[in-house]
Design a protein around this motif. Structure first.
Motif, PDB file in Angstrom:
ATOM      1  N   SER A  88       0.929  -1.250  -0.262  1.00 32.80           N
ATOM      2  CA  SER A  88       0.589   0.176  -0.184  1.00 32.80           C
ATOM      3  C   SER A  88       0.844   1.091  -0.107  1.00 32.80           C
ATOM      4  N   CYS A  89       0.736   2.479  -0.907  1.00 33.45           N
ATOM      5  CA  CYS A  89       1.505   3.216  -0.997  1.00 33.45           C
ATOM      6  C   CYS A  89       0.028   4.675  -0.298  1.00 33.45           C
TER       7      CYS A  89
ATOM      8  N   PHE B 112      -4.531  14.157  -5.221  1.00 35.57           N
ATOM      9  CA  PHE B 112      -3.595  12.262  -5.758  1.00 35.57           C
ATOM     10  C   PHE B 112      -4.548  12.124  -7.005  1.00 35.57           C
ATOM     11  N   SER B 113      -6.176  12.785  -7.154  1.00 35.77           N
ATOM     12  CA  SER B 113      -6.844  12.104  -8.614  1.00 35.77           C
ATOM     13  C   SER B 113      -5.544  12.231  -9.732  1.00 35.77           C
TER      14      SER B 113
ATOM     15  N   PRO C 172      -4.477   8.829 -14.645  1.00 38.43           N
ATOM     16  CA  PRO C 172      -5.766   9.814 -13.205  1.00 38.43           C
ATOM     17  C   PRO C 172      -7.072   8.780 -13.816  1.00 38.43           C
ATOM     18  N   ASP C 173      -7.302   8.262 -14.691  1.00 40.11           N
ATOM     19  CA  ASP C 173      -8.046   7.423 -15.523  1.00 40.11           C
ATOM     20  C   ASP C 173      -8.767   5.886 -15.342  1.00 40.11           C
ATOM     21  N   GLY C 174      -7.796   4.996 -14.194  1.00 38.29           N
ATOM     22  CA  GLY C 174      -7.446   4.329 -14.391  1.00 38.29           C
ATOM     23  C   GLY C 174      -6.645   2.907 -15.262  1.00 38.29           C
ATOM     24  N   GLY C 175      -6.192   4.072 -16.383  1.00 41.72           N
ATOM     25  CA  GLY C 175      -5.481   2.368 -17.318  1.00 41.72           C
ATOM     26  C   GLY C 175      -4.095   2.158 -16.631  1.00 41.72           C
ATOM     27  N   THR C 176      -3.926   0.618 -17.075  1.00 44.66           N
ATOM     28  CA  THR C 176      -2.598   0.281 -15.738  1.00 44.66           C
ATOM     29  C   THR C 176      -1.928  -0.430 -16.872  1.00 44.66           C
TER      30      THR C 176
ATOM     31  N   ASN D 285      -9.169   6.732  -4.603  1.00 42.93           N
ATOM     32  CA  ASN D 285      -8.727   7.891  -4.769  1.00 42.93           C
ATOM     33  C   ASN D 285      -9.789   8.716  -3.433  1.00 42.93           C
ATOM     34  N   ALA D 286     -10.357   7.844  -3.786  1.00 44.63           N
ATOM     35  CA  ALA D 286     -11.336   8.396  -2.330  1.00 44.63           C
ATOM     36  C   ALA D 286      -9.820   8.134  -0.781  1.00 44.63           C
TER      37      ALA D 286
END
Length: 116
Positions: free
Chosen positions: A21-22, A29-30, A53-57, A73-74
């Motif tokens: 975890s970080c 952060f988002s 930021p939009d979730g691409g990995t 992000n929450a």
């Protein structure tokens, strides 16, 4: 000044799992791309996985199918689920936030040791 704190490292046997975890504080952060890097003993630091930021990995070839990066992000937190660990995964793992304008920010690292 922001802060990144990694946790979850440790000693695990080959074939085992760990979840890193970080937790970020003091950053929006988002807006950042987030990456996990690692530095094996005597070697250079390398990118393991990243999430936009939009979730691409994106994953380094040797960890595809074994590691999963995710972000919440929450909670201002990024995770690295590591399964089927191998001795060659042994390294210090670092969290990185990256933005084209704001720059790069690093955590202090967490040691992962895969050994029987």
């Amino acid at each position: 000044q922001g802060q990144l704190v990694e946790s979850g490292g440790g000693l695990v046997q080959p074939g085992g799992s760990l979840r890193l975890s970080c937790a970020a504080s003091g950053y929006v952060f988002s807006i950042f791309a987030v990456g996990w890097y690692r530095q094996p003993p005597g070697k250079e630091r390398e990118l393991v996985a990243s999430v936009t930021p939009d979730g691409g990995t994106n994953y380094e070839d040797s960890v595809k199918g074994r590691f999963t990066i995710s972000r919440d992000n929450a909670k201002n937190t990024v995770y690295l689920q590591m399964n089927s660990l191998k001795p060659e995964d042994t390294a210090v793992y670092y969290c990185n936030l990256k933005d084209a304008i704001l720059g790069d920010f690093w955590g202090q690292g967490t040691q992962v040791t895969v050994s029987s």
